[in-house]
Design a protein around this motif. Structure first.
Motif, short mmCIF file in Angstrom:
data_model
loop_
_atom_site.label_atom_id
_atom_site.label_comp_id
_atom_site.label_asym_id
_atom_site.label_seq_id
_atom_site.Cartn_x
_atom_site.Cartn_y
_atom_site.Cartn_z
N TRP A 49 0.83 -1.21 0.00
CA TRP A 49 0.00 0.00 0.00
C TRP A 49 0.86 1.26 0.00
N ASN A 53 0.81 4.22 -2.72
CA ASN A 53 0.64 5.61 -2.31
C ASN A 53 1.79 6.48 -2.82
N GLU A 56 0.92 7.51 -6.15
CA GLU A 56 -0.20 8.45 -6.13
C GLU A 56 0.28 9.86 -5.80
N ARG A 89 8.41 11.58 2.85
CA ARG A 89 7.91 10.37 2.19
C ARG A 89 8.66 9.13 2.66
N THR A 93 6.70 6.15 4.53
CA THR A 93 6.77 4.76 4.10
C THR A 93 7.11 3.84 5.27
N TYR A 96 4.17 3.59 7.57
CA TYR A 96 3.14 2.74 6.96
C TYR A 96 3.49 1.26 7.16
N TRP A 108 2.09 12.43 6.31
CA TRP A 108 1.50 12.60 4.99
C TRP A 108 1.04 14.06 4.81
#
Length: 123
Positions: A49, A53, A56, A89, A93, A96, A108
């Motif tokens: 995921w 992301n 995205e 980021r 990660t 996450y 985020w």
């Protein structure tokens, strides 16, 4: 080439590190990668995921850097916001993958604000 342009490359490559985490397991079948992704454990699923992301988030960031350059925004701000986005980021990660949803959402948001900041300094 500016630091901000290098961060576009870094942000484009970053999602691939997360997919390595998702696929790094003994039962991964490279002959059927999509079917193999359906059998991921919890940590690997979150890594997958995070990978998605990353892709995205990338287009808006890349556009923001390019627009800031074209608008001749102050380079130190462009570089700082772009580098901040990439660092955030990376943290995102990891959060996450290691299942820290509240912190992940805060990070985020900070990364998103870096992108918005790139647009704002372009005016």
């Amino acid at each position: 080439m500016t630091l901000a342009y290098w961060t576009v490359l870094a942000a484009g490559i970053l999602p691939y590190f997360a997919i390595v985490v998702a696929k790094w397991r003994p039962d991964y079948d490279n002959a059927a990668p999509r079917a193999s992704l359906e059998r991921l454990g919890a940590m690997q699923q979150r890594a997958y995921w995070a990978h998605l992301n990353g892709f995205e988030a990338f287009p808006l960031f890349a556009a923001a850097v390019i627009i800031a350059h074209l608008a001749q925004a102050p380079q130190q701000w462009v570089d700082g916001l772009a580098l901040g986005f990439v660092v955030l980021r990376i943290i995102y990660t990891l959060l996450y993958i290691y299942n820290q949803p509240t912190l992940r959402s805060l990070v985020w948001t900070a990364g998103f604000l870096c992108v918005v900041g790139l647009f704002v300094i372009s005016f």
